[in-house]
Design an enzyme around this catalytic site. Structure first.
Site, mmCIF file in Angstrom:
data_model
loop_
_atom_site.group_PDB
_atom_site.id
_atom_site.type_symbol
_atom_site.label_atom_id
_atom_site.label_comp_id
_atom_site.label_asym_id
_atom_site.label_seq_id
_atom_site.Cartn_x
_atom_site.Cartn_y
_atom_site.Cartn_z
ATOM 1 N N TYR A 118 0.807 -1.220 0.000
ATOM 2 C CA TYR A 118 0.000 0.000 0.000
ATOM 3 C C TYR A 118 0.844 1.276 0.000
ATOM 4 C CZ TYR A 118 -4.355 -2.589 0.790
ATOM 5 O OH TYR A 118 -5.443 -3.421 0.667
ATOM 6 N N LYS A 165 2.983 -14.650 5.136
ATOM 7 C CA LYS A 165 3.044 -15.686 4.106
ATOM 8 C C LYS A 165 4.529 -15.923 3.817
ATOM 9 C CE LYS A 165 0.962 -18.369 1.082
ATOM 10 N NZ LYS A 165 0.248 -19.592 1.486
ATOM 11 N N ASP A 198 -3.382 -17.445 4.642
ATOM 12 C CA ASP A 198 -4.487 -18.187 4.014
ATOM 13 C C ASP A 198 -5.128 -19.149 5.015
ATOM 14 O OD1 ASP A 198 -2.019 -19.434 3.911
ATOM 15 O OD2 ASP A 198 -2.308 -20.350 1.947
ATOM 16 N N ASP A 222 -5.779 -5.258 6.055
ATOM 17 C CA ASP A 222 -6.956 -4.639 5.449
ATOM 18 C C ASP A 222 -7.986 -5.724 5.121
ATOM 19 O OD1 ASP A 222 -8.494 -2.632 4.417
ATOM 20 O OD2 ASP A 222 -7.502 -2.571 2.477
ATOM 21 N N ASP A 226 -11.872 -6.815 7.198
ATOM 22 C CA ASP A 226 -13.225 -6.902 6.631
ATOM 23 C C ASP A 226 -13.809 -8.287 6.897
ATOM 24 O OD1 ASP A 226 -12.895 -4.339 5.621
ATOM 25 O OD2 ASP A 226 -13.879 -4.815 3.729
#
Ligand code: ATP
Length: 328
Positions: A118, A165, A198, A222, A226
């Site tokens: 980002y 990850k 994941d 982010d 959600d």
């Protein structure tokens, strides 16, 4: 305390009006300055984040932000960088009376806010080829990891889980994971573990009670926030705070919601809970708890906006909160 209020676009304006009704009712020594930013500011002034607005934010003790639409990257993402608010805190907590997958979720997501993909380092390197650069630093990772453990201690939480990850992004996520593990050794009173992002998404849906404080990098944070908001009843209930050494920005997790903007039916809860995070930041913990309790009762009695199954308008729901506050 000097607070810059930026309602922004779409439902940002509607939920801000509701939160301000409640803040004003508390009658605290805050000085509010209203400023513009977002899609409408871009049309009016040619800039989504006018200099005047940025300067006011830099001078104030906190920014209370509603939402930005298409210009979110130029407004809120830029503000987080300019004000160096390196920690984004996003709690996800179940509310009594809200239909959702689990009724006892209580997670806080601590997301690094200034690095990762980002950062906006994106280039078109050749025709048909675009490239984005992911920046992770030891200093940034250490700062956010320490913040997460300190938050866990302060809030009496038991466990920090780092998400990454590192099996695929060996350098960037590898560095982040190693720093988190190293910082964890300095907090023997707080349990620590780490998962691949994941797998963690699956665990979050199947067994969110495994999680207490989640510590992760910018983009993963982010997405996961959600997901966590979805676990407890949707974006209408998800607040957030961006904290730095000198500045703080408080904003709901949701955006401008163009699909419902202008109808007066946006759920004001996320914005009200965001205002409560600001109150706690300034030490008004009792006042924040009073508002949270009043909101909890209103939700439990189904005096809510349509997203939570009720039939109230945004301001009607805020007025119900005020009524509860007056009864306590
Ligand atoms: P933006 O481009 O500004 O991010 P968006 O539509 O991509 O807008 P959100 O604004 O985050 O993303 O909204 C996602 C969905 O959640 C939409 O269907 C929206 O109506 C719903 N939603 C978000 N916030 C609220 C709220 N406060 N009350 C009710 N529904 C909401």
């Amino acid at each position: 305390m000097r607070v810059t209020v930026i309602p922004g676009d779409g439902i940002g304006k509607e939920v801000m009006e509701a939160a301000m009704l409640i803040l004003r009712n508390l009658d605290l020594p805050f000085e509010y300055t209203w400023m513009e930013a977002g899609d409408e500011a871009l049309k009016k002034y040619g800039k989504a984040l006018p200099e005047e607005t940025l300067n006011e934010c830099l001078k104030s003790d906190a920014v209370l932000f509603g939402a930005a639409g298409e210009t979110a990257a130029d407004v809120i993402v830029r503000l987080r960088f300019e004000l160096e608010t390196f920690a984004n805190i996003r709690p996800a907590k179940s509310f009594k009376g809200v239909k959702c997958l689990y009724d006892n979720v209580d997670i806080v997501i601590v997301r690094e806010n200034t690095e990762c993909l980002y950062k906006g380092l994106e280039f078109e390197v050749a025709d048909g080829i675009a490239q984005g650069i992911r920046v992770i630093t030891e200093k940034g990772s250490e700062r956010i990891a320490k913040f997460a453990f300190e938050l866990a201690r302060r809030e009496g939480r038991k466990k920090v889980t780092a998400l990454h990850k590192a099996n695929v992004m060996k350098k960037t996520c590898g560095l982040f994971r190693n720093v988190c593990r190293r910082v964890a050794e300095r907090y023997p009173d707080i349990e620590f573990n780490d998962y691949y992002i994941d797998a963690a998404c699956m665990y979050l849906v199947m067994n969110p009670l495994k999680f207490d404080v989640i510590l992760t990098t910018n983009m993963f944070g982010d997405i996961v926030s959600d997901l966590a908001a979805g676990l407890v009843g949707g974006l209408g209930l998800a607040p957030s705070a961006n904290i730095g050494e000198k500045h703080a920005i408080f904003e709901p997790v949701h955006g401008s919601a163009p699909d419902i903007a202008g109808k007066g039916i946006a759920n004001p809860s996320a914005m009200i809970l965001t205002a409560c995070m600001m109150l706690k930041h300034f030490g008004y913990v009792e006042e924040a708890k009073r508002v949270e309790k009043a909101l909890e009762s209103v939700i439990a009695e189904n005096k809510t906006t349509p997203d939570l199954g009720g039939n109230l308008k945004t301001m009607e729901m805020a007025e119900e909160v005020i009524k509860k506050l007056e009864q306590t």
